[in-house]
Design a protein around this motif. Structure first.
Motif, PDB file in Angstrom:
ATOM      1  N   SER A 184      35.940  10.870  32.656  1.00 21.92           N
ATOM      2  CA  SER A 184      35.791  12.288  32.977  1.00 21.92           C
ATOM      3  C   SER A 184      37.072  13.017  32.606  1.00 21.92           C
ATOM      4  O   SER A 184      38.169  12.448  32.662  1.00 21.92           O
ATOM      5  CB  SER A 184      35.501  12.473  34.463  1.00 21.92           C
ATOM      6  OG  SER A 184      34.274  11.873  34.806  1.00 21.92           O
ATOM      7  N   GLU A 185      36.930  14.267  32.232  1.00 23.36           N
ATOM      8  CA  GLU A 185      38.103  15.082  31.903  1.00 23.36           C
ATOM      9  C   GLU A 185      39.065  15.084  33.088  1.00 23.36           C
ATOM     10  O   GLU A 185      38.648  15.228  34.248  1.00 23.36           O
ATOM     11  CB  GLU A 185      37.663  16.511  31.563  1.00 23.36           C
ATOM     12  CG  GLU A 185      38.756  17.376  30.983  1.00 23.36           C
ATOM     13  CD  GLU A 185      38.251  18.737  30.533  1.00 23.36           C
ATOM     14  OE1 GLU A 185      37.202  19.159  31.040  1.00 23.36           O
ATOM     15  OE2 GLU A 185      38.910  19.361  29.679  1.00 23.36           O
ATOM     16  N   GLN A 238      40.549   8.935  14.921  1.00 24.26           N
ATOM     17  CA  GLN A 238      39.691   9.524  13.902  1.00 24.26           C
ATOM     18  C   GLN A 238      38.705  10.462  14.568  1.00 24.26           C
ATOM     19  O   GLN A 238      37.801  10.023  15.283  1.00 24.26           O
ATOM     20  CB  GLN A 238      38.953   8.430  13.130  1.00 24.26           C
ATOM     21  CG  GLN A 238      38.096   8.946  11.992  1.00 24.26           C
ATOM     22  CD  GLN A 238      37.327   7.836  11.289  1.00 24.26           C
ATOM     23  OE1 GLN A 238      37.053   6.791  11.867  1.00 24.26           O
ATOM     24  NE2 GLN A 238      36.990   8.050  10.043  1.00 24.26           N
ATOM     25  N   HIS A 239      38.874  11.749  14.314  1.00 24.70           N
ATOM     26  CA  HIS A 239      37.888  12.713  14.770  1.00 24.70           C
ATOM     27  C   HIS A 239      36.779  12.818  13.741  1.00 24.70           C
ATOM     28  O   HIS A 239      36.975  12.485  12.570  1.00 24.70           O
ATOM     29  CB  HIS A 239      38.553  14.068  15.010  1.00 24.70           C
ATOM     30  CG  HIS A 239      39.426  14.091  16.221  1.00 24.70           C
ATOM     31  ND1 HIS A 239      40.782  13.857  16.177  1.00 24.70           N
ATOM     32  CD2 HIS A 239      39.134  14.287  17.526  1.00 24.70           C
ATOM     33  CE1 HIS A 239      41.281  13.919  17.397  1.00 24.70           C
ATOM     34  NE2 HIS A 239      40.305  14.186  18.231  1.00 24.70           N
ATOM     35  N   PRO A 240      35.600  13.263  14.156  1.00 26.77           N
ATOM     36  CA  PRO A 240      34.459  13.316  13.229  1.00 26.77           C
ATOM     37  C   PRO A 240      34.792  14.048  11.940  1.00 26.77           C
ATOM     38  O   PRO A 240      35.395  15.133  11.964  1.00 26.77           O
ATOM     39  CB  PRO A 240      33.393  14.057  14.049  1.00 26.77           C
ATOM     40  CG  PRO A 240      33.731  13.753  15.465  1.00 26.77           C
ATOM     41  CD  PRO A 240      35.231  13.676  15.509  1.00 26.77           C
ATOM     42  N   ASN A 281      50.131  14.020  21.601  1.00 28.12           N
ATOM     43  CA  ASN A 281      49.050  14.419  22.513  1.00 28.12           C
ATOM     44  C   ASN A 281      49.068  13.685  23.846  1.00 28.12           C
ATOM     45  O   ASN A 281      48.024  13.531  24.479  1.00 28.12           O
ATOM     46  CB  ASN A 281      47.678  14.230  21.845  1.00 28.12           C
ATOM     47  CG  ASN A 281      47.553  15.046  20.569  1.00 28.12           C
ATOM     48  OD1 ASN A 281      48.219  16.059  20.390  1.00 28.12           O
ATOM     49  ND2 ASN A 281      46.707  14.600  19.657  1.00 28.12           N
ATOM     50  N   GLY A 282      50.234  13.261  24.285  1.00 31.18           N
ATOM     51  CA  GLY A 282      50.365  12.640  25.594  1.00 31.18           C
ATOM     52  C   GLY A 282      49.998  11.174  25.671  1.00 31.18           C
ATOM     53  O   GLY A 282      49.985  10.587  26.750  1.00 31.18           O
ATOM     54  N   SER A 327      39.229  17.311  24.056  1.00 28.95           N
ATOM     55  CA  SER A 327      39.583  17.159  22.646  1.00 28.95           C
ATOM     56  C   SER A 327      40.008  15.726  22.290  1.00 28.95           C
ATOM     57  O   SER A 327      40.195  15.416  21.116  1.00 28.95           O
ATOM     58  CB  SER A 327      40.703  18.123  22.263  1.00 28.95           C
ATOM     59  OG  SER A 327      41.852  17.868  23.039  1.00 28.95           O
ATOM     60  N   ASP A 328      40.167  14.871  23.297  1.00 32.10           N
ATOM     61  CA  ASP A 328      40.523  13.473  23.027  1.00 32.10           C
ATOM     62  C   ASP A 328      39.314  12.645  22.590  1.00 32.10           C
ATOM     63  O   ASP A 328      39.477  11.507  22.142  1.00 32.10           O
ATOM     64  CB  ASP A 328      41.132  12.819  24.274  1.00 32.10           C
ATOM     65  CG  ASP A 328      42.471  13.429  24.652  1.00 32.10           C
ATOM     66  OD1 ASP A 328      42.763  13.496  25.868  1.00 32.10           O
ATOM     67  OD2 ASP A 328      43.209  13.851  23.737  1.00 32.10           O
TER      68      ASP A 328
END
Lengths: 114, 114
Positions: A14-15, A38-40, A61-62, A84-85
């Motif tokens: 969960s976010e 790898q994002h779509p 990105n943490g 966004s992760d």
């Protein structure tokens, strides 16, 4: 020889909750280890890398990962997931087989629920 | 920010035809690579290229494959006579230094062989 195993094909969180993506490796030499995302419809982007310096590696990105030689692990973590992760994550080992050719894990798909 | 580009984004071809996949690596990088990812499978290394010659190649990279740097900017992968099993996403990557360093990946070309 070198190999890498990503223990989960899918991880769902969960976010706002922590993320843990697991990676174990084997190598005959001291390896370099990487996590790529790898994002779509995008290429692979480097999140972080370990190359025999500090065992706790901080990335973009943490994200961070800890190299544990005794456990042959390089797990990826993030304290708080963001929508966004959501992406595919690849653990990669290089140099562990006497060659610089990287070996990719199968990938872990991170799903983030609102 | 410099990036690796690949063209076309999607290529459809008939079995037995020749295809050329094109890549423009980051301009000051010295090492270039091709990888492929068959749907649902791992990213697999094909070949690395340095100083105008192949430095390493995998078992996948047989006589049907060739690479070339025809000019100062492009890096191509040619498949002479495509087979159905060549259908995959092909990624180009480049690195400034040796493969153990960060590789920058392009967005990929999806090759479909009919």
């Amino acid at each position: 020889a070198q190999s890498v195993t990503q223990l989960d094909s899918h991880v769902s969180v969960s976010e706002g909750t922590p993320v843990l993506l697991r990676c174990n490796y084997s190598s005959s030499y001291s390896p370099s280890l990487f996590w790529y995302v790898q994002h779509p419809n995008k290429g692979l982007q480097l999140l972080l890398k370990y190359t025999s310096a500090a065992t706790l590696v901080k990335g973009i990105n943490g994200f961070e990962a800890e190299f544990k030689k005794s456990e042959t692990s390089f797990h990826l973590t993030k304290p708080s997931a963001h929508m966004s992760d959501a992406a595919e994550y690849f653990c990669v080992v290089s140099g562990g087989g006497g060659s610089y050719i990287p070996t990719f894990g199968r990938g872990t798909s991170l799903i983030v629920h609102p | 920010e410099p990036e690796v580009t690949q063209t076309p984004s999607h290529q459809v071809t008939q079995m037995g035809q020749e295809v050329i996949l094109r890549c423009v690596p980051i301009s000051n990088h010295l090492y270039f690579y091709w990888y492929r990812q068959i749907l649902g499978q791992k990213v697999e290394f094909l070949v690395s290229f340095y100083n105008n010659e192949i430095s390493e190649k995998s078992e996948i990279f047989d006589d049907q494959f060739s690479v070339e740097r025809p000019d100062g900017s492009n890096f191509t992968l040619k498949i002479r006579s495509t087979k159905l099993e060549d259908s995959a996403m092909y990624f180009c990557a480049s690195s400034e230094f040796t493969p153990v360093h960060e590789q920058f990946f392009g967005p990929g070309t999806r090759l479909t062989v009919l």
